[in-house]
Design a protein around this motif. Structure first.
Motif, PDB file in Angstrom:
ATOM      1  N   THR A  36       0.727  -1.277  -0.157  1.00 49.54           N
ATOM      2  CA  THR A  36       0.162   0.116   0.007  1.00 49.54           C
ATOM      3  C   THR A  36       1.134   1.382  -0.099  1.00 49.54           C
ATOM      4  O   THR A  36       0.502   2.289  -0.355  1.00 49.54           O
ATOM      5  N   ALA A  90      -4.502   7.037  -1.504  1.00 48.60           N
ATOM      6  CA  ALA A  90      -4.962   6.760  -0.068  1.00 48.60           C
ATOM      7  C   ALA A  90      -4.607   8.291   0.794  1.00 48.60           C
ATOM      8  O   ALA A  90      -5.160   8.600   1.849  1.00 48.60           O
ATOM      9  N   GLN A  98      -4.966   2.580  -1.698  1.00 52.75           N
ATOM     10  CA  GLN A  98      -5.974   1.459  -1.092  1.00 52.75           C
ATOM     11  C   GLN A  98      -5.956   0.333  -2.231  1.00 52.75           C
ATOM     12  O   GLN A  98      -5.921   0.678  -3.257  1.00 52.75           O
ATOM     13  N   ARG A 100      -8.424  -2.418  -3.837  1.00 54.04           N
ATOM     14  CA  ARG A 100      -9.471  -3.091  -4.104  1.00 54.04           C
ATOM     15  C   ARG A 100      -9.685  -4.334  -4.693  1.00 54.04           C
ATOM     16  O   ARG A 100      -8.770  -4.497  -5.706  1.00 54.04           O
ATOM     17  N   SER A 111      -7.389  -0.543   3.111  1.00 53.21           N
ATOM     18  CA  SER A 111      -7.071   1.074   3.018  1.00 53.21           C
ATOM     19  C   SER A 111      -5.713   1.403   3.211  1.00 53.21           C
ATOM     20  O   SER A 111      -5.109   2.375   2.678  1.00 53.21           O
ATOM     21  N   TYR A 114      -4.071   6.104   5.656  1.00 53.05           N
ATOM     22  CA  TYR A 114      -4.583   7.237   4.862  1.00 53.05           C
ATOM     23  C   TYR A 114      -4.890   8.239   5.419  1.00 53.05           C
ATOM     24  O   TYR A 114      -5.020   8.489   6.837  1.00 53.05           O
ATOM     25  N   PHE A 125      -6.919  11.355  -1.183  1.00 54.62           N
ATOM     26  CA  PHE A 125      -7.934  10.162  -0.877  1.00 54.62           C
ATOM     27  C   PHE A 125      -9.100  10.028  -1.477  1.00 54.62           C
ATOM     28  O   PHE A 125      -9.632  11.034  -1.930  1.00 54.62           O
ATOM     29  N   PRO A 127     -12.491   7.859  -1.970  1.00 61.16           N
ATOM     30  CA  PRO A 127     -13.495   6.866  -1.329  1.00 61.16           C
ATOM     31  C   PRO A 127     -13.857   5.887  -2.458  1.00 61.16           C
ATOM     32  O   PRO A 127     -14.163   6.158  -3.841  1.00 61.16           O
ATOM     33  N   PHE A 133     -14.635  -3.169   4.179  1.00 58.37           N
ATOM     34  CA  PHE A 133     -13.591  -2.032   4.310  1.00 58.37           C
ATOM     35  C   PHE A 133     -12.712  -2.415   5.442  1.00 58.37           C
ATOM     36  O   PHE A 133     -13.090  -2.686   6.575  1.00 58.37           O
ATOM     37  N   THR A 135      -9.900  -0.927   7.437  1.00 53.92           N
ATOM     38  CA  THR A 135      -9.628   0.583   7.793  1.00 53.92           C
ATOM     39  C   THR A 135      -8.488   0.563   8.802  1.00 53.92           C
ATOM     40  O   THR A 135      -8.443  -0.086   9.911  1.00 53.92           O
ATOM     41  N   ALA A 290     -14.447   8.676   5.870  1.00 53.84           N
ATOM     42  CA  ALA A 290     -13.793   7.594   5.178  1.00 53.84           C
ATOM     43  C   ALA A 290     -14.638   6.318   5.012  1.00 53.84           C
ATOM     44  O   ALA A 290     -14.944   5.600   4.278  1.00 53.84           O
ATOM     45  N   THR A 294     -17.693   4.605   2.047  1.00 51.95           N
ATOM     46  CA  THR A 294     -17.604   3.270   1.232  1.00 51.95           C
ATOM     47  C   THR A 294     -18.683   2.661   1.039  1.00 51.95           C
ATOM     48  O   THR A 294     -18.928   1.671   0.294  1.00 51.95           O
TER      49      THR A 294
END
Length: 344
Positions: A36, A90, A98, A100, A111, A114, A125, A127, A133, A135, A290, A294
């Motif tokens: 990341t 991020a 981030q 996905r 994440s 971030y 950042f 979303p 998620f 985090t 944040a 999401t």
């Protein structure tokens, strides 16, 4: 609690994606790692293959050397073993992303670290809608609420200007990767020369190579007029403040730039004259905003104030739990950088 079909689970090596057979920010050597960002607790040496966001290439190579690195532009997707993977900004540091993951109609987002506040030195950042998620929660307590950057930079400039008039160097301890460059982007270089520690310089070079504008800086050994040291803003890792390196500046005023400065007593324990509350992580409102953006109904909380955040999210009607990780706070990062880089 892990559920059948989870796209990310905990393993001793780190956070693992079973259908994709890869890890996200693993802390032990693995064959395939999605990174990341390049802070030392998330990007470690020894993996067989690294995948990271394209803007992170320079800082990753600066920190890890010759690695087998594949980069991916933000928003561009690839497929691996049936898992569709893409990386999204991020806002933490240069190249932070981030992750996905999409598989069998489900979407998960990890994440990394971030922040949602604006930052001139990295992409903001973004979303990303998801079902689950993961985090961070480094500053996951209601007491953490950041002031606007412009106010903090004005405070730093005023402190620096006052020290110039008093004939003493302004030594500002900060994390060598991310925080130092963010400070450089916000201070007024007309006040005086800017000197950086050896741990900061290679990261500055990587930022400039990525197209991030930063003011001119010097190493202490490059300062020809010793009087300039008494007007200088000096950026260095926290560990350097307690080292013999600091002696070459003579009379100094010391400060530390960190979100931890919001805690009463943190500045006193560090022995700093000043504390500037400046963090590269989201504060409490930022974390909640944040998470809400999401649309995730299930949230997995990692490093930081995990129990508090989990309990709060459960009270809001979300399915929340924690993951145990080996990610640490950035003080570890700063000390590691100071140990690995030359101090000259």
């Amino acid at each position: 609690m892990a559920q059948p079909g989870d796209l990310v689970i905990q393993r001793p090596e780190g956070l693992y994606c079973p259908p994709g057979d890869f890890y996200i920010d693993p802390w032990r050597p693995v064959a395939r790692a999605v990174i990341t960002h390049a802070h030392a607790d998330h990007a470690r040496y020894g993996h067989g293959h690294y995948l990271a966001a394209a803007p992170a290439e320079g800082v990753l190579r600066s920190r890890l050397g010759d690695i087998h690195l594949q980069t991916l532009p933000y928003g561009e997707a690839i497929e691996h073993h049936g898992v569709r993977l893409s990386l999204h900004p991020a806002g933490h540091v240069l190249g932070s992303a981030q992750v996905r993951l999409e598989h069998a109609g489900r979407v998960w987002v990890a994440s990394g670290d971030y922040k949602v506040a604006p930052d001139r030195t990295c992409a903001p950042f973004e979303p990303v809608r998801c079902d689950v998620f993961i985090t961070e929660s480094t500053f996951g307590l209601p007491i953490y609420r950041w002031r606007p950057d412009d106010e903090i930079f004005a405070d730093i400039n005023a402190w620096w200007s006052a020290n110039v008039l008093a004939g003493r160097a302004s030594v500002l301890a900060c994390y060598s990767f991310g925080k130092a460059q963010r400070i450089l982007s916000g201070v007024d270089p007309s006040i005086g020369p800017i000197v950086v520690h050896g741990a900061v310089r290679p990261l500055n070079d990587a930022y400039r190579a990525a197209g991030v504008p930063l003011p001119e800086t010097q190493m202490v050994t490059e300062v020809m007029d010793r009087a300039d040291l008494r007007r200088a803003l000096v950026l260095c890792p926290p560990s350097a403040v307690a080292s013999t390196w600091l002696r070459r500046f003579g009379d100094t005023s010391t400060a530390f730039a960190s979100g931890w400065m919001q805690l009463r007593g943190a500045r006193r324990r560090g022995g700093y004259d000043r504390g500037f509350i400046l963090s590269d992580h989201a504060d409490w409102p930022g974390l909640l905003g944040a998470i809400g953006a999401t649309g995730a109904q299930r949230v997995i909380v990692t490093h930081g104030s995990v129990p508090v955040m989990v309990r709060y999210l459960q009270e809001q009607g979300l399915e929340a739990e924690g993951f145990e990780t080996e990610y640490g706070d950035d003080v570890v990062e700063a000390d590691a950088a100071a140990a690995q880089e030359p101090a000259a």
